[in-house]
Design a protein around this motif. Structure first.
Motif, PDB file in Angstrom:
ATOM      1  N   GLY A  87       0.828  -1.213   0.000  1.00 10.78           N
ATOM      2  CA  GLY A  87       0.000   0.000   0.000  1.00 10.78           C
ATOM      3  C   GLY A  87       0.853   1.249   0.000  1.00 10.78           C
ATOM      4  O   GLY A  87       0.601   2.197  -0.751  1.00 10.78           O
ATOM      5  N   ARG A  88       1.902   1.247   0.829  1.00 13.85           N
ATOM      6  CA  ARG A  88       2.768   2.443   0.894  1.00 13.85           C
ATOM      7  C   ARG A  88       3.500   2.653  -0.428  1.00 13.85           C
ATOM      8  O   ARG A  88       3.626   3.772  -0.914  1.00 13.85           O
ATOM      9  N   VAL A  89       3.985   1.567  -1.012  1.00 12.14           N
ATOM     10  CA  VAL A  89       4.688   1.698  -2.299  1.00 12.14           C
ATOM     11  C   VAL A  89       3.705   2.202  -3.366  1.00 12.14           C
ATOM     12  O   VAL A  89       4.044   3.074  -4.180  1.00 12.14           O
ATOM     13  N   LEU A  90       2.472   1.684  -3.331  1.00 12.91           N
ATOM     14  CA  LEU A  90       1.473   2.103  -4.333  1.00 12.91           C
ATOM     15  C   LEU A  90       1.099   3.579  -4.163  1.00 12.91           C
ATOM     16  O   LEU A  90       0.726   4.244  -5.140  1.00 12.91           O
ATOM     17  N   THR A  91       1.200   4.090  -2.944  1.00 11.48           N
ATOM     18  CA  THR A  91       0.873   5.502  -2.708  1.00 11.48           C
ATOM     19  C   THR A  91       1.743   6.411  -3.582  1.00 11.48           C
ATOM     20  O   THR A  91       1.282   7.427  -4.102  1.00 11.48           O
ATOM     21  N   HIS A  93       2.598   5.843  -6.442  1.00  7.47           N
ATOM     22  CA  HIS A  93       2.198   5.680  -7.849  1.00  7.47           C
ATOM     23  C   HIS A  93       0.771   6.155  -8.115  1.00  7.47           C
ATOM     24  O   HIS A  93       0.224   5.868  -9.182  1.00  7.47           O
ATOM     25  N   VAL A  94       0.161   6.855  -7.149  1.00 10.74           N
ATOM     26  CA  VAL A  94      -1.248   7.223  -7.313  1.00 10.74           C
ATOM     27  C   VAL A  94      -1.475   8.023  -8.603  1.00 10.74           C
ATOM     28  O   VAL A  94      -2.387   7.735  -9.377  1.00 10.74           O
ATOM     29  N   GLU A  95      -0.632   9.001  -8.835  1.00  7.45           N
ATOM     30  CA  GLU A  95      -0.833   9.839 -10.025  1.00  7.45           C
ATOM     31  C   GLU A  95      -0.669   9.004 -11.308  1.00  7.45           C
ATOM     32  O   GLU A  95      -1.466   9.083 -12.234  1.00  7.45           O
ATOM     33  N   GLU A  96       0.383   8.196 -11.317  1.00  3.18           N
ATOM     34  CA  GLU A  96       0.619   7.329 -12.482  1.00  3.18           C
ATOM     35  C   GLU A  96      -0.566   6.400 -12.737  1.00  3.18           C
ATOM     36  O   GLU A  96      -1.070   6.303 -13.870  1.00  3.18           O
ATOM     37  N   LEU A  97      -1.024   5.735 -11.684  1.00  6.38           N
ATOM     38  CA  LEU A  97      -2.118   4.759 -11.847  1.00  6.38           C
ATOM     39  C   LEU A  97      -3.421   5.457 -12.213  1.00  6.38           C
ATOM     40  O   LEU A  97      -4.199   4.957 -13.017  1.00  6.38           O
ATOM     41  N   GLY A  98      -3.648   6.635 -11.636  1.00  9.32           N
ATOM     42  CA  GLY A  98      -4.849   7.403 -11.966  1.00  9.32           C
ATOM     43  C   GLY A  98      -4.873   7.738 -13.455  1.00  9.32           C
ATOM     44  O   GLY A  98      -5.896   7.592 -14.128  1.00  9.32           O
ATOM     45  N   ARG A  99      -3.744   8.163 -13.988  1.00  4.60           N
ATOM     46  CA  ARG A  99      -3.700   8.524 -15.416  1.00  4.60           C
ATOM     47  C   ARG A  99      -3.874   7.302 -16.308  1.00  4.60           C
ATOM     48  O   ARG A  99      -4.551   7.367 -17.338  1.00  4.60           O
ATOM     49  N   LEU A 100      -3.255   6.206 -15.907  1.00  6.20           N
ATOM     50  CA  LEU A 100      -3.347   4.998 -16.737  1.00  6.20           C
ATOM     51  C   LEU A 100      -4.784   4.452 -16.750  1.00  6.20           C
ATOM     52  O   LEU A 100      -5.293   4.055 -17.802  1.00  6.20           O
ATOM     53  N   ILE A 101      -5.433   4.486 -15.601  1.00  8.96           N
ATOM     54  CA  ILE A 101      -6.809   3.965 -15.577  1.00  8.96           C
ATOM     55  C   ILE A 101      -7.749   4.917 -16.323  1.00  8.96           C
ATOM     56  O   ILE A 101      -8.712   4.483 -16.972  1.00  8.96           O
ATOM     57  N   ALA A 102      -7.459   6.214 -16.272  1.00  9.39           N
ATOM     58  CA  ALA A 102      -8.275   7.166 -17.050  1.00  9.39           C
ATOM     59  C   ALA A 102      -8.133   6.867 -18.541  1.00  9.39           C
ATOM     60  O   ALA A 102      -9.113   6.886 -19.289  1.00  9.39           O
ATOM     61  N   LEU A 103      -6.913   6.553 -18.974  1.00  5.12           N
ATOM     62  CA  LEU A 103      -6.678   6.282 -20.395  1.00  5.12           C
ATOM     63  C   LEU A 103      -7.424   5.026 -20.856  1.00  5.12           C
ATOM     64  O   LEU A 103      -8.069   5.032 -21.898  1.00  5.12           O
ATOM     65  N   GLU A 104      -7.344   3.952 -20.075  1.00  4.09           N
ATOM     66  CA  GLU A 104      -7.946   2.713 -20.587  1.00  4.09           C
ATOM     67  C   GLU A 104      -9.437   2.568 -20.264  1.00  4.09           C
ATOM     68  O   GLU A 104     -10.145   1.839 -20.958  1.00  4.09           O
ATOM     69  N   ARG A 114      -8.193   9.326 -10.331  1.00  2.49           N
ATOM     70  CA  ARG A 114      -7.174   9.583  -9.309  1.00  2.49           C
ATOM     71  C   ARG A 114      -7.677   9.135  -7.939  1.00  2.49           C
ATOM     72  O   ARG A 114      -6.926   8.607  -7.113  1.00  2.49           O
ATOM     73  N   VAL A 115      -8.960   9.316  -7.711  1.00  4.76           N
ATOM     74  CA  VAL A 115      -9.562   8.926  -6.424  1.00  4.76           C
ATOM     75  C   VAL A 115      -9.453   7.405  -6.260  1.00  4.76           C
ATOM     76  O   VAL A 115      -9.061   6.898  -5.206  1.00  4.76           O
ATOM     77  N   GLU A 116      -9.782   6.686  -7.318  1.00  4.57           N
ATOM     78  CA  GLU A 116      -9.719   5.219  -7.246  1.00  4.57           C
ATOM     79  C   GLU A 116      -8.302   4.754  -6.927  1.00  4.57           C
ATOM     80  O   GLU A 116      -8.097   3.847  -6.119  1.00  4.57           O
ATOM     81  N   ALA A 117      -7.317   5.373  -7.570  1.00  3.88           N
ATOM     82  CA  ALA A 117      -5.924   4.956  -7.342  1.00  3.88           C
ATOM     83  C   ALA A 117      -5.512   5.176  -5.888  1.00  3.88           C
ATOM     84  O   ALA A 117      -4.760   4.377  -5.316  1.00  3.88           O
ATOM     85  N   SER A 118      -6.011   6.230  -5.250  1.00  3.08           N
ATOM     86  CA  SER A 118      -5.599   6.439  -3.860  1.00  3.08           C
ATOM     87  C   SER A 118      -6.330   5.496  -2.912  1.00  3.08           C
ATOM     88  O   SER A 118      -5.755   5.049  -1.916  1.00  3.08           O
ATOM     89  N   VAL A 119      -7.577   5.146  -3.228  1.00  2.00           N
ATOM     90  CA  VAL A 119      -8.298   4.200  -2.365  1.00  2.00           C
ATOM     91  C   VAL A 119      -7.643   2.821  -2.431  1.00  2.00           C
ATOM     92  O   VAL A 119      -7.569   2.092  -1.441  1.00  2.00           O
ATOM     93  N   LEU A 120      -7.141   2.469  -3.604  1.00  2.00           N
ATOM     94  CA  LEU A 120      -6.437   1.190  -3.779  1.00  2.00           C
ATOM     95  C   LEU A 120      -5.313   1.052  -2.754  1.00  2.00           C
ATOM     96  O   LEU A 120      -5.222   0.064  -2.022  1.00  2.00           O
ATOM     97  N   ALA A 121      -4.466   2.077  -2.682  1.00  4.02           N
ATOM     98  CA  ALA A 121      -3.327   2.024  -1.764  1.00  4.02           C
ATOM     99  C   ALA A 121      -3.811   1.893  -0.316  1.00  4.02           C
ATOM    100  O   ALA A 121      -3.289   1.102   0.477  1.00  4.02           O
ATOM    101  N   ASP A 122      -4.851   2.632   0.012  1.00  3.98           N
ATOM    102  CA  ASP A 122      -5.385   2.631   1.378  1.00  3.98           C
ATOM    103  C   ASP A 122      -5.902   1.242   1.778  1.00  3.98           C
ATOM    104  O   ASP A 122      -5.745   0.813   2.925  1.00  3.98           O
ATOM    105  N   MET A 123      -6.527   0.527   0.840  1.00  2.50           N
ATOM    106  CA  MET A 123      -7.055  -0.813   1.136  1.00  2.50           C
ATOM    107  C   MET A 123      -5.928  -1.775   1.552  1.00  2.50           C
ATOM    108  O   MET A 123      -6.102  -2.594   2.449  1.00  2.50           O
ATOM    109  N   PHE A 124      -4.779  -1.683   0.883  1.00  4.18           N
ATOM    110  CA  PHE A 124      -3.668  -2.573   1.240  1.00  4.18           C
ATOM    111  C   PHE A 124      -3.128  -2.235   2.636  1.00  4.18           C
ATOM    112  O   PHE A 124      -2.822  -3.135   3.419  1.00  4.18           O
TER     113      PHE A 124
END
Ligand code: NAI
Ligand code: MG
Length: 495
Positions: A87-91, A93-104, A114-124
């Motif tokens: 979770g901490r490592v994913l934190t 990458h929030v901006e990166e993951l937010g942009r990638l999920i927006a693209l696909e 971006r919100v989804e990417a930050s909740v992901l890290a928090d869950m871990f």
């Protein structure tokens, strides 16, 4: 070596192109076959994803089975620390993951991705902290026999996820499964393979090899063999009712447990004494207009007391009209696109059916002005009034930006309308009267009931529905204990 965030999603996709992640390595599919993945906002191909089949499934499950033995042998808190560390490592990458999920996925970066990417890290981080709770009990069975229970991992878990919120829905399966000592094989959704693959790649920096594997591919060709694999001992699925039934049947053949999170047609009741400002905000958020309504929890049936109905409709229309549709990666955009053509056609089909059956259509907001976007998968949000309970738009899950508004006179009538559904995922009631609120929470047929608010999945709160909305709970301690462990009973004779 630590993986650095790549903020340009177009530059990141080639690093993930045509690969599964098995036993810690990005690998090509055995068949060599791949399929195109599109940017739904432009219709252009952004890359290719590996098309997994039964042989890839077998490789991934074998790796997971071998890795699970050592993983389960580690102290629970050590596993928890590693999952929290993910979770901490994913934190970072929030901006990166937010942009990638927006693209696909076509979901707007600022309001959704971006919100989804930050909740992901928090869950871990959340589940990582629960490792010490994998406790058993002592049982007062016989004074001469010490009787106790332990929580044992189930083994290899298969997780099948959809495209609407793939990061969050993966996290609420993978995190508790890993903490409980299982290993996992994830099958990503065909439209959104890259961001979840990236998440698993990032997590490899922390986790032992083979504990978390990810395959891309189609439902019958890759998801099916995963559910059917003899060494997969538990399946957790989120998606349609139709596919949920297929998964449940296949799991029944093997007699393994399943968690199913399926659709919804969630009611929102607005009583005459409701705070109208709050209720309007609740309808915009609850209906997930900024996610194009592509949510299983969407408040797609809005029941408004007749005294507020006209004012409610006028104000809701104003609010939705003010939302801006556009390029998902543009910070100005509130609403992005529908995921794919099939879903767009399904939604448009329901909008036509609504009109044909006599409901009144209010089409809101405006398509993007930009010529390169305007013919794409954008659908203007629609509110239907004059909806009858037997209209198809009132009964079937549309999974798009289409809300049905009903008028009611009495509380009893509202409850009856609200519960008149095959689904039972979520429900909300908006009132300033405590007695009404309490009665509604007791009588609404749903797994998640809220008063004067409309929150989404939260760490620590059990999430899951009744009726056709599914089986089992996710996102909580209870979900980890009940769905990712089995209880072993042990008796020691002291005589
Ligand atoms: P789907 O249920 O077919 O797909 C969800 C996942 O299941 C994907 O990863 C897919 O590849 C996999 N899958 C499909 N067939 C399978 C099979 N035979 N065996 C194993 N895995 C299989 O959903 P789809 O087609 O993307 O959307 C159709 C409708 O489902 C939507 O319009 C919406 O109503 C509902 N849906 C509900 C979701 C929820 O959050 N509960 C999420 C996505 C869709
Ligand atoms: Mg399908």
């Amino acid at each position: 070596m630590s993986i650095r965030p790549v903020l340009d999603p177009f530059a990141l996709v080639p690093e993930l192109d045509s690969r599964h992640l098995i036993n810690g390595e990005l690998v090509a599919p055995i068949s060599g076959k791949c399929f195109d993945v599109f940017n739904p906002a432009t219709g252009k191909v952004i890359g290719k994803a590996a098309e997994g089949n039964a042989r890839d499934v077998d490789l991934a499950v074998m790796a997971a089975k071998i890795a699970q033995k050592d993983w389960a042998e580690r102290p629970a808190r050590e596993r928890g620390k590693l999952v929290a560390e993910c979770g901490r490592v994913l934190t970072a990458h929030v901006e990166e993951l937010g942009r990638l999920i927006a693209l696909e996925s076509g979901k707007a970066l600022r309001t959704e991705s971006r919100v989804e990417a930050s909740v992901l890290a928090d869950m871990f981080v959340f589940f990582g902290g629960l490792a010490s709770e994998l406790k058993g009990e002592t049982v007062p069975f016989n004074p001469n026999m010490m009787t106790l229970t332990t929580r044992e991992p189930v083994g290899v878990v298969g997780a099948i996820i959809p495209w609407n919120v793939p990061l969050l829905l993966m996290a609420i399966k993978v995190a508790p499964a890993l903490v409980a000592g299982n290993s996992v094989v994830v099958k990503s959704a065909e439209d959104t393979p890259f961001t979840v693959l990236r998440v698993c790649q990032i997590m490899q920096q922390v986790l032992p090899k083979g504990v978390l594997n990810i395959l891309s591919g189609f439902g019958p060709g890759c998801g099916g063999p995963l559910v059917e694999h003899k060494d997969v001992k538990k399946v957790s699925f989120t998606g349609s009712v139709e596919t949920g039934r297929i998964v449940y049947r296949a799991a029944a053949e093997k007699l393994i447990p399943v968690t199913l999170e399926l659709g919804g047609k969630s009611p929102m009741i607005v009583m005459a004494d409701a705070d109208l400002d709050k209720a309007i905000n609740g309808a915009v958020g609850g209906m997930r207009f900024t996610r194009q309504g592509q949510s299983c929890t969407a408040s797609s049936r809005i029941l408004v007391h007749e005294s507020l109905h006209d004012a409610f409709v006028t104000r809701l229309k104003d609010r939705v009209n003010a939302l801006k549709m556009g390029d998902p990666l543009d910070e100005e955009t509130d609403i992005g696109t529908i995921i794919n053509r099939k879903q767009r056609d399904k939604i448009c089909g329901y909008i036509d059916i609504g009109e044909q059956q006599g409901a009144t259509k209010h089409e809101l907001s405006a398509l993007p002005a930009n010529d390169s976007l305007k013919d794409r998968l954008f659908v203007r949000p629609v509110i239907f009034t004059d909806v009858k309970p037997d209209h198809r738009i009132a009964r079937e899950e549309i999974f798009g930006p289409v809300a049905c508004i009903f008028k009611f006179k009495t509380f009893e009538e509202a409850l009856e309308l609200a519960n008149d559904s095959d689904f039972g995922l979520a429900a909300t009631i908006w009132t300033t009267d405590l007695k009404t609120a309490l009665q509604a929470t007791k009588r609404l047929d749903a797994g998640f009931v809220q008063v004067n608010q409309n929150l989404v999945v939260q760490p620590n709160l059990s999430y899951g529905g009744v009726k056709l909305s599914g089986l089992g709970k996710e996102a909580s301690l209870e979900s980890m204990l009940e769905h990712y462990t089995h209880k072993k009973t042990i008796i020691l004779n002291m005589e």
